[in-house]
Design an enzyme around this catalytic site. Sequence first.
Site, PDB file in Angstrom:
ATOM      1  N   TYR A 170      33.539  34.008  38.073  1.00 22.23           N
ATOM      2  CA  TYR A 170      34.373  34.875  38.727  1.00 22.23           C
ATOM      3  C   TYR A 170      35.905  34.216  38.524  1.00 22.23           C
ATOM      4  CZ  TYR A 170      36.286  37.051  42.909  1.00 22.23           C
ATOM      5  OH  TYR A 170      36.908  38.043  43.916  1.00 22.23           O
ATOM      6  N   LYS A 174      38.568  36.809  36.872  1.00 18.01           N
ATOM      7  CA  LYS A 174      39.959  37.037  37.539  1.00 18.01           C
ATOM      8  C   LYS A 174      41.060  36.439  36.790  1.00 18.01           C
ATOM      9  CE  LYS A 174      38.075  39.470  40.942  1.00 18.01           C
ATOM     10  NZ  LYS A 174      38.193  40.935  41.073  1.00 18.01           N
TER      11      LYS A 174
HETATM   12  P1  NAI Z   1      33.045  44.731  48.379  1.00 14.13           P
HETATM   13  O1  NAI Z   1      31.815  43.994  47.885  1.00 14.13           O
HETATM   14  O2  NAI Z   1      33.199  45.233  49.988  1.00 14.13           O
HETATM   15  O3  NAI Z   1      33.275  46.172  47.622  1.00 14.13           O
HETATM   16  C1  NAI Z   1      33.142  46.194  46.238  1.00 14.13           C
HETATM   17  C2  NAI Z   1      32.539  47.543  45.888  1.00 14.13           C
HETATM   18  O4  NAI Z   1      32.804  47.390  44.459  1.00 14.13           O
HETATM   19  C3  NAI Z   1      31.363  47.937  46.446  1.00 14.13           C
HETATM   20  O5  NAI Z   1      31.706  49.460  47.033  1.00 14.13           O
HETATM   21  C4  NAI Z   1      30.490  48.215  45.043  1.00 14.13           C
HETATM   22  O6  NAI Z   1      29.477  49.042  45.258  1.00 14.13           O
HETATM   23  C5  NAI Z   1      31.659  48.305  44.291  1.00 14.13           C
HETATM   24  N1  NAI Z   1      30.886  47.816  42.780  1.00 14.13           N
HETATM   25  C6  NAI Z   1      30.122  46.937  42.465  1.00 14.13           C
HETATM   26  N2  NAI Z   1      29.940  46.933  41.342  1.00 14.13           N
HETATM   27  C7  NAI Z   1      30.373  48.152  40.812  1.00 14.13           C
HETATM   28  C8  NAI Z   1      30.198  48.670  39.386  1.00 14.13           C
HETATM   29  N3  NAI Z   1      29.629  48.285  38.420  1.00 14.13           N
HETATM   30  N4  NAI Z   1      30.920  50.094  39.180  1.00 14.13           N
HETATM   31  C9  NAI Z   1      31.544  50.406  40.083  1.00 14.13           C
HETATM   32  N5  NAI Z   1      31.761  49.903  41.259  1.00 14.13           N
HETATM   33  C10 NAI Z   1      31.032  48.615  41.695  1.00 14.13           C
HETATM   34  O7  NAI Z   1      34.336  43.812  47.742  1.00 14.13           O
HETATM   35  P2  NAI Z   1      35.660  43.598  48.443  1.00 14.13           P
HETATM   36  O8  NAI Z   1      35.693  42.371  49.099  1.00 14.13           O
HETATM   37  O9  NAI Z   1      36.236  44.777  48.868  1.00 14.13           O
HETATM   38  O10 NAI Z   1      36.614  43.090  47.110  1.00 14.13           O
HETATM   39  C11 NAI Z   1      37.169  44.312  46.268  1.00 14.13           C
HETATM   40  C12 NAI Z   1      37.917  43.505  45.154  1.00 14.13           C
HETATM   41  O11 NAI Z   1      38.778  42.565  45.662  1.00 14.13           O
HETATM   42  C13 NAI Z   1      37.091  42.777  44.201  1.00 14.13           C
HETATM   43  O12 NAI Z   1      37.453  42.906  43.111  1.00 14.13           O
HETATM   44  C14 NAI Z   1      37.129  41.311  44.591  1.00 14.13           C
HETATM   45  O13 NAI Z   1      36.632  40.438  43.514  1.00 14.13           O
HETATM   46  C15 NAI Z   1      38.439  41.215  45.267  1.00 14.13           C
HETATM   47  N6  NAI Z   1      38.692  40.103  45.915  1.00 14.13           N
HETATM   48  C16 NAI Z   1      38.146  40.132  47.221  1.00 14.13           C
HETATM   49  C17 NAI Z   1      38.324  39.038  48.031  1.00 14.13           C
HETATM   50  C18 NAI Z   1      37.757  38.947  49.354  1.00 14.13           C
HETATM   51  O14 NAI Z   1      37.872  37.988  50.019  1.00 14.13           O
HETATM   52  N7  NAI Z   1      36.869  39.948  49.890  1.00 14.13           N
HETATM   53  C19 NAI Z   1      39.229  37.749  47.808  1.00 14.13           C
HETATM   54  C20 NAI Z   1      39.805  38.091  46.587  1.00 14.13           C
HETATM   55  C21 NAI Z   1      39.602  39.210  45.432  1.00 14.13           C
END
Ligand code: NAI
Length: 262
Positions: A170, A174
Amino acid sequence: MSLQSPINEQGSGMKGKAVVITGGASGIGYAAAKRFAQEGACVVIADYNVEAGRLAVERIQTELGLQLEGKVIFVQTDVSVEESVSALMEAAMTQFGAIDVLINNAGITRDAMLLKMSTEQWQDVININLNGVYYCTRYAAPHMAARGKGKIINTSSIVGLQGNIGQTNYAAAKAGLIGMTRTWSRELGYKGISVNAVAPGFIETEMVAKMPGKVLEGMRAKVPLRRLGTPADVAETYLFLASDAADYINGAVIEVNGGLSI
Ligand code: NAI
């Protein structure tokens, strides 16, 4: 609920703009899709999860109480598959005739300590979190360049800036994405396209909910603002970067982490 943006009296300028949000079916992506729809943008929710994607469109319509017919659409997409991404951008162009904003928000975690990490865990995260951002930008940028304008927002993480135990894959993705952001801000700037990254800290979504309660408590205590972030905290930053108010910001990495160091 006011539909006026807090950004300025004229609003964010998003009305009628076409915004593609990957991973828009849940978490931060969903909050962003809803926020942009509230600003009057045309939104493409590009997500792997069909059920969640369709539900997201319905929920936005219900929660905002707006008539959004055809203005918020779901396109099933796997960002790690080039053909799927190419089809996504074609679908966005067919539906809205432009791509004004691309938010590379889709991401996954497959955590393990280095000595226990499998090749599959490594590759899954690199394929989605890094290759996916490359494919989406590679296929959206030509449409933006043809019109001489566009905004690309890449979702990094505090982990991409600082590293984190158990997250070799990850952190690599990132951090790599920040390198691409800075490169593209130089390559695409003269074509009217700005490229920035957002690096959230720990945000209350399903990704973080998977962490043990004790770890979460410890995390909260470490944040100078004494709370985890919300999806809306990040969505507001996406909206700002996509808005006219951010027109001169290019190649930046905006941290949204309450002042946390990990
Ligand atoms: P989440 O797991 O709630 O949502 C991620 C979404 O991406 C899901 O709807 C999933 O179906 C979709 N997804 C997964 N693989 C996919 C693919 N191959 N093609 C298309 N869609 C796909 O995650 P969250 O927490 O909302 O994270 C969103 C972004 O923010 C991510 O890039 C994550 O790495 C980043 N992030 C999140 C943090 C957190 O604390 N939640 C902290 C820092 C960064």
